[in-house]
Design an enzyme around this catalytic site. Structure first.
Site, PDB file in Angstrom:
ATOM      1  N   HIS A 104       0.803  -1.049   0.228  1.00 25.80           N
ATOM      2  CA  HIS A 104      -0.214   0.360  -0.127  1.00 25.80           C
ATOM      3  C   HIS A 104       1.086   1.016   0.300  1.00 25.80           C
ATOM      4  O   HIS A 104       1.296   2.103   0.695  1.00 25.80           O
ATOM      5  CB  HIS A 104      -1.097  -0.492   1.558  1.00 25.80           C
ATOM      6  CG  HIS A 104      -1.690   1.005   1.488  1.00 25.80           C
ATOM      7  ND1 HIS A 104      -2.943   0.752   1.946  1.00 25.80           N
ATOM      8  CD2 HIS A 104      -1.582   2.400   0.767  1.00 25.80           C
ATOM      9  CE1 HIS A 104      -4.002   2.016   1.657  1.00 25.80           C
ATOM     10  NE2 HIS A 104      -2.954   2.511   1.018  1.00 25.80           N
ATOM     11  N   HIS A 106       1.374   4.939  -1.887  1.00 22.31           N
ATOM     12  CA  HIS A 106       0.928   6.233  -2.854  1.00 22.31           C
ATOM     13  C   HIS A 106       2.611   7.139  -3.656  1.00 22.31           C
ATOM     14  O   HIS A 106       3.672   7.570  -2.802  1.00 22.31           O
ATOM     15  CB  HIS A 106       0.450   7.447  -1.926  1.00 22.31           C
ATOM     16  CG  HIS A 106      -0.842   6.662  -1.455  1.00 22.31           C
ATOM     17  ND1 HIS A 106      -2.306   6.313  -2.243  1.00 22.31           N
ATOM     18  CD2 HIS A 106      -1.271   6.003  -0.163  1.00 22.31           C
ATOM     19  CE1 HIS A 106      -2.870   6.262  -1.631  1.00 22.31           C
ATOM     20  NE2 HIS A 106      -2.590   5.614  -0.126  1.00 22.31           N
ATOM     21  N   ARG A 108       2.233   8.855  -6.299  1.00 25.09           N
ATOM     22  CA  ARG A 108       1.923  10.299  -6.481  1.00 25.09           C
ATOM     23  C   ARG A 108       2.366  10.677  -8.066  1.00 25.09           C
ATOM     24  O   ARG A 108       1.819  12.029  -8.085  1.00 25.09           O
ATOM     25  CB  ARG A 108       2.590  11.256  -5.628  1.00 25.09           C
ATOM     26  CG  ARG A 108       2.552  10.385  -3.817  1.00 25.09           C
ATOM     27  CD  ARG A 108       0.454  11.967  -3.746  1.00 25.09           C
ATOM     28  NE  ARG A 108       0.947  11.522  -2.649  1.00 25.09           N
ATOM     29  CZ  ARG A 108      -0.647  11.022  -1.654  1.00 25.09           C
ATOM     30  NH1 ARG A 108      -1.243  10.783  -2.266  1.00 25.09           N
ATOM     31  NH2 ARG A 108      -0.233  11.566  -0.752  1.00 25.09           N
ATOM     32  N   ASN A 138      -5.185   6.830  -6.924  1.00 17.90           N
ATOM     33  CA  ASN A 138      -4.974   7.841  -7.157  1.00 17.90           C
ATOM     34  C   ASN A 138      -4.333   9.508  -7.059  1.00 17.90           C
ATOM     35  O   ASN A 138      -4.400   9.827  -6.117  1.00 17.90           O
ATOM     36  CB  ASN A 138      -5.967   8.380  -5.018  1.00 17.90           C
ATOM     37  CG  ASN A 138      -4.973   8.462  -3.746  1.00 17.90           C
ATOM     38  OD1 ASN A 138      -3.704   7.712  -4.880  1.00 17.90           O
ATOM     39  ND2 ASN A 138      -5.173   8.620  -2.951  1.00 17.90           N
ATOM     40  N   ASP A 195      -8.807   3.449  -3.210  1.00 21.17           N
ATOM     41  CA  ASP A 195      -8.293   4.536  -1.430  1.00 21.17           C
ATOM     42  C   ASP A 195      -7.810   5.758  -1.733  1.00 21.17           C
ATOM     43  O   ASP A 195      -8.284   6.207  -2.522  1.00 21.17           O
ATOM     44  CB  ASP A 195      -6.339   3.373  -1.601  1.00 21.17           C
ATOM     45  CG  ASP A 195      -5.932   3.969  -0.285  1.00 21.17           C
ATOM     46  OD1 ASP A 195      -6.459   3.192   0.999  1.00 21.17           O
ATOM     47  OD2 ASP A 195      -5.169   4.384  -0.455  1.00 21.17           O
ATOM     48  N   HIS A 222     -10.577   0.641   1.154  1.00 22.83           N
ATOM     49  CA  HIS A 222     -10.588   1.209   2.176  1.00 22.83           C
ATOM     50  C   HIS A 222     -11.408   1.674   2.644  1.00 22.83           C
ATOM     51  O   HIS A 222     -12.837   1.892   1.662  1.00 22.83           O
ATOM     52  CB  HIS A 222     -10.026   2.855   1.341  1.00 22.83           C
ATOM     53  CG  HIS A 222     -10.045   4.002   2.228  1.00 22.83           C
ATOM     54  ND1 HIS A 222      -8.803   4.327   2.400  1.00 22.83           N
ATOM     55  CD2 HIS A 222     -10.890   4.821   2.496  1.00 22.83           C
ATOM     56  CE1 HIS A 222      -8.815   5.895   3.765  1.00 22.83           C
ATOM     57  NE2 HIS A 222     -10.448   5.587   3.485  1.00 22.83           N
ATOM     58  N   HIS A 275      -5.625  -0.980   5.326  1.00 23.98           N
ATOM     59  CA  HIS A 275      -4.779  -0.497   6.747  1.00 23.98           C
ATOM     60  C   HIS A 275      -6.557  -0.288   7.948  1.00 23.98           C
ATOM     61  O   HIS A 275      -6.999   0.341   8.168  1.00 23.98           O
ATOM     62  CB  HIS A 275      -4.988   1.809   6.779  1.00 23.98           C
ATOM     63  CG  HIS A 275      -5.814   1.923   5.544  1.00 23.98           C
ATOM     64  ND1 HIS A 275      -7.132   1.559   5.603  1.00 23.98           N
ATOM     65  CD2 HIS A 275      -5.118   2.098   4.230  1.00 23.98           C
ATOM     66  CE1 HIS A 275      -7.489   2.758   4.436  1.00 23.98           C
ATOM     67  NE2 HIS A 275      -6.214   3.633   3.830  1.00 23.98           N
ATOM     68  N   ASP A 348       1.119   2.175   3.445  1.00 24.11           N
ATOM     69  CA  ASP A 348       0.842   3.000   3.348  1.00 24.11           C
ATOM     70  C   ASP A 348       1.278   4.396   3.266  1.00 24.11           C
ATOM     71  O   ASP A 348       0.655   5.804   3.182  1.00 24.11           O
ATOM     72  CB  ASP A 348      -0.728   3.715   4.816  1.00 24.11           C
ATOM     73  CG  ASP A 348      -2.104   4.446   3.607  1.00 24.11           C
ATOM     74  OD1 ASP A 348      -2.305   4.714   2.831  1.00 24.11           O
ATOM     75  OD2 ASP A 348      -2.773   4.775   4.673  1.00 24.11           O
ATOM     76  N   HIS A 352       3.071  14.086   0.882  1.00 23.11           N
ATOM     77  CA  HIS A 352       2.809  15.195   1.297  1.00 23.11           C
ATOM     78  C   HIS A 352       3.577  16.621   1.140  1.00 23.11           C
ATOM     79  O   HIS A 352       4.598  16.936   1.788  1.00 23.11           O
ATOM     80  CB  HIS A 352       1.665  15.479   2.434  1.00 23.11           C
ATOM     81  CG  HIS A 352       0.555  14.730   1.883  1.00 23.11           C
ATOM     82  ND1 HIS A 352      -0.398  14.904   0.966  1.00 23.11           N
ATOM     83  CD2 HIS A 352      -0.290  13.741   2.300  1.00 23.11           C
ATOM     84  CE1 HIS A 352      -1.826  14.314   0.962  1.00 23.11           C
ATOM     85  NE2 HIS A 352      -1.458  13.787   2.210  1.00 23.11           N
TER      86      HIS A 352
END
Lengths: 468, 318
Positions: A104, A106, A108, A138, A195, A222, A275, A348, A352
């Site tokens: 899991h 991200h 980006r 996502n 997710d 999710h 999660h 996860d 950011h």
């Protein structure tokens, strides 16, 4: 990386990465009795040829010592033979494991490359001993078409890394229309996930599961009922009351898990709940599995490492979704990992920008980076604090997640792919996010003392990360 | 001198701090009753009033308080500022701090915003209300108002009625009242009550009638429709039958008991028209306007204590 190291040290010698790698004096959990009776591993052309006993290195000498020893007795930790055919890594009794799989993540890319990109994500993964990961769809645009799946696979292949893209369940994550499961699967989508979002419409979820079953596709879910979570930003409990932050009841997750267990039972779809955060979720999944329903689940390191009391100073780096919950939930998650109800630990990893975290708690974005701390944080919590058996622990971050996403996991035995992490399990260090390989620094573990250091990561027999 | 450098919540104030604030409030309260209502103790100091969320009474109260002490005031309001140009909160605060001010009074609609801002700047900060978290000056002015009517705080029976969930006033008052030894009961409905209230060492009642006869201080909270993202409470009619103070209930109360409200009152919701109309007749009992006046004195005391102690410290260092 290996060639780079050598060329940097000895610019005059044009040495290519050797075909063979011999790891001397390494402790293989479950195989060698202890660190003093460590074995050797011989790797040729990316495959482990031997992982028992001692490899005879006669004829190969450390002509070009690259690093000094870990301690004074063990000189020449990494060396290469003069004929350039073999490298030797003296591990000096360190521990090894099949490298880890993070199901899991991200990354980006495409869309938010200022937060993370595929390459920086891969570097952070390698630093964390991870050589395979499943990335979430996502992105901007959303990975809901075969071109983007191919794009991710191509980028990963260039870096010789195993990325298993999860494609969106619904178009643009809109929660309304099912994506082209068949086309996406053929393009290389390893799983399907919305997710970050959750399909609220129960009939649609039923059709999704029927369709997933028809394509034999894995769903990574999710679980969140927006009517419970919309007004909240942290676990609903003593601290949300005290801090005046809207609470998210565990019911937000539990209601949807209950629904999806029923739908999975009805449809026979292969469902993985990601999660999970609450005690009740663990209990429900346990009884569903006892009833023979096809369901697996994972938990993040931050949900087992922290509880909501860690938010008492409004720490935005620990603002995550689902939120870290109360101490009882935290204990139940740990117990679930020990008993085997929870199959895997997944980071996860959610990078950011500072501007999204350096603000008030309510405005801050959800998520923590996690690739570099997947092993350290969960090892510290489970093996050091909770005395979990190390072999059992390795299953949680390597064997099980690999099995779920269909990755051929490494093993430390002859004939296996040489995907190996070399670990210093006794080393304790403060995790300092300033040294991260990720483009973002929003780690919930920043400044925390963690056990376990990744000394070396080997992918297909090549040293791809080294940090003595 | 206070044990804290900022007034962010009531939790971090010690009983000694509270007593010191009460003593100073009494002094400034006396000043406010004079013809000449000014003490130029803070001449040359500048107080920054930053209201990221709309306010009239608190903002004016702080401004008048600072002026009565002889300080200059700078007002900032979020609308029309660079925040609309996308400037982050912290950059806005730092920009204003760079204009060399001595104290910042901040209100923000996000819980925890003042904790966040105060950790980033190096001047004292007073929280003028942050989201659903805290409103410490309200709690202190309420305490002072109670102190005017009762000889001691210990074991006073206080009932806080209404929307506890969305109320920063409730959170700061519960903490301060408990600290001063009062016996606090919350009167509310499930959808207006946060979880785990039992951990705050308070009693809980479901109807105002359960407590009305024995209460010394009846504290009515504002039914904050603007802070409720979704309305779960059924109706005003239902509210009236369980939580409103009407004449009939008022007459059941102890002779010396007092009624408080942080304002502005929703007439006909928390307190009936009939009771509000008789405010002057029961001036010794209905303390709503007295709270506002005391707010001025409390804020003068806090600004004075924070800036004066700051000055003392600086003189000591040099």
């Amino acid at each position: 990386m290996f060639t780079e190291i050598i060329n940097k040290k000895f610019p005059a010698k044009d040495i290519k990465a050797p075909e063979s790698l011999i790891i001397k004096n390494i402790f293989i959990p479950g195989k060698t009795p202890n660190e003093d009776l460590a074995a050797d591993i011989l790797i040729e052309k990316g495959i482990i040829r031997s992982a028992e006993g001692i490899v005879d290195t006669c004829g190969i000498e450390f002509d070009y010592p690259l690093y000094p020893g870990i301690n004074s007795e063990k000189k020449h930790v990494l060396g290469i033979s003069s004929n350039g055919k073999a490298a030797i890594l003296n591990a000096g009794g360190l521990t090894c494991s099949a490298s880890f799989t993070d199901m899991h993540v991200h990354l980006r890319e495409p869309g938010d490359e200022e937060e993370e990109c595929i390459n920086s994500g891969i570097n952070a993964a390698l630093k964390g001993g991870i050589t395979a990961m499943c990335c979430m769809p996502n992105t901007k645009p959303v990975i809901d078409n075969d071109c983007l799946v191919s794009f991710i696979k191509m980028k990963a292949a260039k870096s010789d890394f195993n990325i298993y893209p999860a494609a969106a369940i619904t178009k643009g994550l809109n929660g309304l229309e099912i994506t082209d499961f068949g086309v996406l699967k053929n393009a290389g989508a390893a799983a399907f996930s919305d997710d970050g979002k959750c399909v609220q419409d129960s009939k649609l979820m039923y059709e999704i599961m029927r369709y997933a079953k028809y394509h034999e596709a894995l769903l990574i879910l999710h679980e969140e009922d927006y009517s419970f979570s919309a007004e909240g930003a942290m676990h609903e409990g003593y601290y949300s009351t005290k801090l005046g932050i809207g609470g998210i009841s565990p019911l937000s997750e539990e209601i949807i898990i209950a629904r999806d267990i029923m739908l999975a039972e009805k449809t026979g779809a292969k469902v993985h709940i990601t999660h999970i955060s609450s005690k009740k979720s663990v209990e429900m999944i346990k009884s569903a599995r006892e009833a023979g329903i096809n369901i697996t689940c994972d938990v993040t390191p931050h949900h087992i490492f922290f509880n909501d009391s860690a938010l008492k100073n409004y720490n935005t780096n620990l603002k995550v979704n689902p939120p870290v919950r109360g101490p009882e939930d935290q204990e139940a998650l740990i117990a679930g990992l020990k008993s085997g109800v929870i199959d895997a630990i997944a980071s996860d990893h959610a990078p950011h920008l500072d501007s999204e975290k350096n603000t008030t708690f309510i405005k801050a974005a959800n998520g923590s980076t996690g690739l570099e701390t997947l092993f350290k944080a969960s090892y510290t919590k489970l093996c050091i604090e909770e005395n979990l058996n190390f072999l059992h622990f390795l299953k949680l971050i390597s064997t099980n997640p690999s099995r779920i996403i269909g990755h051929k996991a490494g093993q430390i035995s002859s004939g296996s792919n040489a995907d190996i992490a070399i670990l210093d399990t006794k080393k304790q260090e403060i995790f300092d996010v300033r040294n991260t390989y990720s483009k973002s620094s929003n780690s919930a573990f920043d400044g925390i003392k963690l056990y376990g250091k990744i000394i070396c990561t080997i992918k297909n027999g090549k040293i791809v990360f080294l940090d003595f | 001198m206070l044990s804290v450098k900022n007034i962010i919540d009531t939790e971090n104030l010690t009983v000694a701090d509270v007593n010191l604030i009460m003593e100073n409030t009494a002094t400034f309260s006396e000043v406010l009753s004079r013809d000449f209502k000014k003490v130029p103790a803070l001449r040359g100091k500048t107080v920054l009033n930053m209201f990221f969320e709309s306010s009239t009474r608190t903002k004016n109260s702080f401004e008048i308080a600072a002026k009565r002490l002889g300080a200059d005031t700078v007002n900032f309001s979020a609308s029309g500022s660079s925040l609309n140009k996308g400037e982050s909160i912290i950059d806005t605060v730092k920009t204003l701090q760079s204009m060399i001010v001595d104290l910042a009074i901040i209100r923000h609609s996000d819980s925890g915003a003042i904790n966040y801002i105060s950790s980033k700047i190096n001047i004292p900060v007073i929280n003028a209300g942050d989201g659903k978290h805290q409103h410490p000056t309200q709690a202190l002015l309420d305490l002072f108002t109670i102190g005017e009517s009762f000889a001691e705080f210990k074991n006073l029976k206080v009932a806080i009625v209404g929307d506890i969930l969305n109320s920063r006033v409730a959170r700061s008052n519960i903490c301060l009242f408990k600290k001063m030894g009062m016996d606090v009961t919350l009167v509310s409905a499930p959808m207006l009550m946060p979880v785990n209230m039992d951990c705050f060492n308070v009693k809980i009642a479901s109807c105002i009638d359960d407590v009305i006869e024995e209460t010394d201080v009846l504290y009515m909270l504002r039914m904050q429709f603007e802070r409720q993202e979704k309305k779960y409470y059924p109706s005003i009619r239902e509210y009236n039958s369980f939580f409103s103070l009407d004449k009939k209930r008022f007459m059941k109360m102890k002779e010396k008991s007092i009624i408080m409200h942080p304002g502005p009152v929703n007439r006909g919701i928390e307190i009936s028209e009939e009771v509000m109309e008789n405010e002057d007749e029961f001036i010794e009992r209905i303390k709503i306007n007295r709270q506002v006046t005391n707010g001025l004195a409390v804020r003068m005391a806090l600004i004075y204590l924070l800036l004066a102690s700051d000055q003392l410290e600086k003189e000591y260092v040099h």
